[in-house]
Design an enzyme around this catalytic site. Sequence first.
Site, PDB file in Angstrom:
ATOM      1  N   ARG A   1      79.570  -6.370   7.814  1.00 55.80           N
ATOM      2  CA  ARG A   1      79.559  -7.599   7.016  1.00 55.80           C
ATOM      3  C   ARG A   1      80.265  -8.753   7.734  1.00 55.80           C
ATOM      4  NH1 ARG A   1      81.693  -5.793   1.844  1.00 55.80           N
ATOM      5  NH2 ARG A   1      83.690  -6.458   2.678  1.00 55.80           N
TER       6      ARG A   1
ATOM      7  N   TYR B 270      73.358 -34.428  -1.550  1.00 55.11           N
ATOM      8  CA  TYR B 270      72.295 -33.432  -1.761  1.00 55.11           C
ATOM      9  C   TYR B 270      72.295 -32.983  -3.238  1.00 55.11           C
ATOM     10  CZ  TYR B 270      69.868 -28.969  -0.900  1.00 55.11           C
ATOM     11  OH  TYR B 270      69.006 -27.892  -0.917  1.00 55.11           O
TER      12      TYR B 270
ATOM     13  N   ASP C  63      78.920 -33.099   4.458  1.00 53.23           N
ATOM     14  CA  ASP C  63      77.676 -32.421   4.819  1.00 53.23           C
ATOM     15  C   ASP C  63      77.156 -33.082   6.095  1.00 53.23           C
ATOM     16  OD1 ASP C  63      74.886 -31.772   5.002  1.00 53.23           O
ATOM     17  OD2 ASP C  63      74.871 -31.218   2.884  1.00 53.23           O
TER      18      ASP C  63
ATOM     19  N   LYS D 136      67.963 -26.356   8.797  1.00 51.99           N
ATOM     20  CA  LYS D 136      67.229 -27.565   9.151  1.00 51.99           C
ATOM     21  C   LYS D 136      67.125 -27.682  10.685  1.00 51.99           C
ATOM     22  CE  LYS D 136      66.929 -28.432   4.732  1.00 51.99           C
ATOM     23  NZ  LYS D 136      67.948 -29.136   3.961  1.00 51.99           N
TER      24      LYS D 136
END
Length: 396
Positions: free
Chosen positions: A63, A116, A187, A212
Amino acid sequence: MTERRDHLHTRVLHAGAPAFDDGAAPVNAPLVRTSTVRFRDDAARVDLHHRREAGEAVATYGRHGTATHRALETALGELEGAEHVLLAPSGLAAISLTFIALLSPGDHVLVQDSVYGPVRERIEPLLTRLGVSFTYFSASAGLPERDVRAQTRLIYAESPSSFLYEVIDLPALAAFARQHGALLATDNTWGAGVLYRPLELGADISIQAITKYVGGHSDLMQGAVAVKDREVARRLRDTHEALGLSVGADDAWLALRGVRTLAVRLAQHQRHALEVAHYLADATDIVARVFYPALPDDPGHALWRRDFHGANGLVSFALRDASHADAVALVDALRLFAIGASWGGYESLALIAPAARLASQSFWRSGAPVVRLHVGLEDPRDLIDDLAQAFRRIAR
Ligand SMILES: *Cc1c(COP(=O)(O)O)cnc(C)c1O
């Protein structure tokens, strides 16, 4: 392009390259998939466990990621100018991680009103349930002097903003946050570390949707949180562990491949987007306004020139004297631009900006429909031809 920027690209290209074992090494980091980590002996297990507890990015379990993840974190650290990078399974998960890690019941967060949409729609209800209060501020209306409180622990920004690309004075906001004892998170999906380096401008936390431009091929979901400060990184890492956030090795490997070609892809996206933006700016019978910070008459242009190193493929435009139905007819008439959310891949996309999201931005008040284009790597003459034929179809 300054010398410093060339150095950045050199470092980003080679960051995380495998070390020479037995005198040779592959160019690329290996794709290592595992759940269990094996230890040579128990002393090695205990040593790695302690190093992890002390904040080192080492793995004692799948993990925590593998050599593939470490290589990606190293490359993203160069890209953002960060000491610590945490990977998340999506951009939204990276934003949620930041809010949950840094805010507690009774705390207050100041959020730029043009961020966003899911920050407002998804994260605000969750954090409100956990006892955190939200205030939205207009980044173009000066510093949020009237909205800051003694309980303000975090200021959350996004520059340029979603859909309309409001550019903010990040250094001024960073000084304001420091003065009020709050952290500044931003962001950085638009700038992706190549076009914009928020940590150098004073932000404490820079978040990217790797989905993106870093991914760049519309084939993966991922997010990253980049920070300089060790204590902020520790708080993020504790919450990251508690939430069990984990990214598959295949996706980490794809993201690292994307990092290597990010700067050259972005330069081409900008070149094509500028051609499309100029075409749109001239199409005054259909287009009322173009949103693209690299255009000299964009309201964010001066700040963009001061703080950014380029622009990307995102161009939005408002339709003149048009209804929502006209905007639908326009995007339906496009053949090369696919209708789709997300962006940053090699392909061109078009999307009608949701009216409710535009209404929550104080940056621009108008009921006019807005279409967001992601200008891809196709020949821009074909993209302009596509827009021209669609404009002819909706012209009255
Ligand atoms: C897409 C996007 C996100 C969310 O990223 P996902 O990987 O889709 O969750 C966050 N911020 C901005 C600015 C985005 O465009």
